[in-house]
Motif scaffolding. Structure first.
Motif, PDB file in Angstrom:
ATOM      1  N   VAL A  13      46.505 -89.375  16.996  1.00 48.33           N
ATOM      2  CA  VAL A  13      46.899 -88.826  18.287  1.00 48.33           C
ATOM      3  C   VAL A  13      46.437 -89.762  19.394  1.00 48.33           C
ATOM      4  N   LYS A  14      47.344 -90.068  20.308  1.00 47.94           N
ATOM      5  CA  LYS A  14      46.970 -90.898  21.456  1.00 47.94           C
ATOM      6  C   LYS A  14      45.967 -90.152  22.326  1.00 47.94           C
ATOM      7  N   ASP A  19      44.147 -85.777  26.030  1.00 44.80           N
ATOM      8  CA  ASP A  19      43.695 -85.392  27.369  1.00 44.80           C
ATOM      9  C   ASP A  19      44.691 -84.437  28.036  1.00 44.80           C
ATOM     10  N   ASP A  20      45.981 -84.667  27.797  1.00 40.71           N
ATOM     11  CA  ASP A  20      47.036 -83.870  28.419  1.00 40.71           C
ATOM     12  C   ASP A  20      47.165 -82.489  27.773  1.00 40.71           C
ATOM     13  N   VAL A  21      47.133 -82.427  26.460  1.00 40.98           N
ATOM     14  CA  VAL A  21      47.395 -81.186  25.721  1.00 40.98           C
ATOM     15  C   VAL A  21      46.125 -80.377  25.472  1.00 40.98           C
ATOM     16  N   GLY A  22      45.022 -81.049  25.304  1.00 39.90           N
ATOM     17  CA  GLY A  22      43.769 -80.367  25.003  1.00 39.90           C
ATOM     18  C   GLY A  22      43.483 -80.361  23.515  1.00 39.90           C
ATOM     19  N   LEU A  23      42.347 -79.795  23.170  1.00 40.59           N
ATOM     20  CA  LEU A  23      41.907 -79.763  21.781  1.00 40.59           C
ATOM     21  C   LEU A  23      42.632 -78.672  21.004  1.00 40.59           C
ATOM     22  N   LEU A  24      42.353 -78.615  19.712  1.00 44.27           N
ATOM     23  CA  LEU A  24      42.901 -77.556  18.875  1.00 44.27           C
ATOM     24  C   LEU A  24      42.440 -76.197  19.388  1.00 44.27           C
ATOM     25  N   TYR A  31      44.302 -72.980   9.032  1.00 45.49           N
ATOM     26  CA  TYR A  31      45.765 -72.884   8.944  1.00 45.49           C
ATOM     27  C   TYR A  31      46.419 -72.620  10.304  1.00 45.49           C
ATOM     28  N   TRP A  32      47.543 -73.209  10.481  1.00 44.13           N
ATOM     29  CA  TRP A  32      48.424 -73.055  11.641  1.00 44.13           C
ATOM     30  C   TRP A  32      47.921 -73.744  12.898  1.00 44.13           C
ATOM     31  N   GLU A  33      46.686 -74.231  12.926  1.00 44.36           N
ATOM     32  CA  GLU A  33      46.215 -74.921  14.130  1.00 44.36           C
ATOM     33  C   GLU A  33      46.981 -76.212  14.353  1.00 44.36           C
ATOM     34  N   ASP A  34      47.386 -76.873  13.269  1.00 45.53           N
ATOM     35  CA  ASP A  34      48.156 -78.105  13.405  1.00 45.53           C
ATOM     36  C   ASP A  34      49.571 -77.817  13.910  1.00 45.53           C
ATOM     37  N   VAL A  35      50.167 -76.719  13.456  1.00 47.94           N
ATOM     38  CA  VAL A  35      51.498 -76.321  13.925  1.00 47.94           C
ATOM     39  C   VAL A  35      51.440 -75.997  15.413  1.00 47.94           C
ATOM     40  N   ASP A  36      50.431 -75.240  15.800  1.00 43.78           N
ATOM     41  CA  ASP A  36      50.246 -74.883  17.203  1.00 43.78           C
ATOM     42  C   ASP A  36      50.051 -76.125  18.067  1.00 43.78           C
ATOM     43  N   CYS A  38      50.936 -79.230  17.501  1.00 46.18           N
ATOM     44  CA  CYS A  38      52.170 -80.015  17.602  1.00 46.18           C
ATOM     45  C   CYS A  38      53.168 -79.343  18.545  1.00 46.18           C
ATOM     46  N   LYS A  39      53.259 -78.022  18.508  1.00 44.50           N
ATOM     47  CA  LYS A  39      54.144 -77.321  19.445  1.00 44.50           C
ATOM     48  C   LYS A  39      53.697 -77.572  20.872  1.00 44.50           C
ATOM     49  N   ARG A  40      52.393 -77.532  21.104  1.00 48.07           N
ATOM     50  CA  ARG A  40      51.885 -77.803  22.445  1.00 48.07           C
ATOM     51  C   ARG A  40      52.177 -79.244  22.863  1.00 48.07           C
ATOM     52  N   MET A  41      52.125 -80.177  21.899  1.00 46.56           N
ATOM     53  CA  MET A  41      52.485 -81.577  22.196  1.00 46.56           C
ATOM     54  C   MET A  41      53.930 -81.652  22.681  1.00 46.56           C
TER      55      MET A  41
END
Length: 134
Positions: A13-14, A19-24, A31-36, A38-41
């Motif tokens: 991750v750049k 900085d723009d999207v924030g942390l997990l 589970y699902w934190e990566d999906v969330d 990426c959606k926020r990205m």
């Protein structure tokens, strides 16, 4: 290639995106934190891409196998957390139906996992013929 999401087992991750999207989101225990994320990205205008030539070896289930019931529960809890986070129209029956569906799925998966374990345990261990005493 652009994809909706990639597995959290291996992400690059750049810093600007972070900085723009924030942390997990810490509401997702497993589970699902990566999906969330990426959606926020995507929602912030960042692309999520998959590079098929990169390889990684990941011991899938390493954490969850030791605590199977809890990991199955956390998967379904996080699925609901994801759904509730992005629910656009608060229809009164939607949430209870989703909870009922996820609860039913949870029970079915627990039953299937139990049957698999019983099948593994009940298999007789066969000894080679030359070791059998007559």
């Amino acid at each position: 290639m652009e994809v909706d999401w990639v597995s959290g087992a291996c992400m690059v991750v750049k810093r600007e995106a972070l900085d723009d999207v924030g942390l997990l989101d810490e509401r997702f225990f497993l589970y699902w934190e990566d999906v969330d994320w990426c959606k926020r990205m995507w929602d912030k205008g960042w692309k999520v891409t998959y590079y098929p030539r990169a390889t990684i070896q990941h011991a899938v289930g390493g954490s969850s196998e030791r605590h199977l019931i809890r990991s199955i529960f956390e998967f379904h809890k996080s699925a609901y957390t994801y759904f509730a986070k992005y629910l656009k129209s608060p229809k009164p029956l939607k949430k209870p139906l989703i909870i009922a569906g996820l609860s039913l799925r949870f029970c079915v998966i627990l039953l299937l996992q139990s049957l698999r374990r019983v099948a593994r345990i009940s298999k007789p261990k066969l000894e080679p013929v030359e070791n059998i005493q007559t």
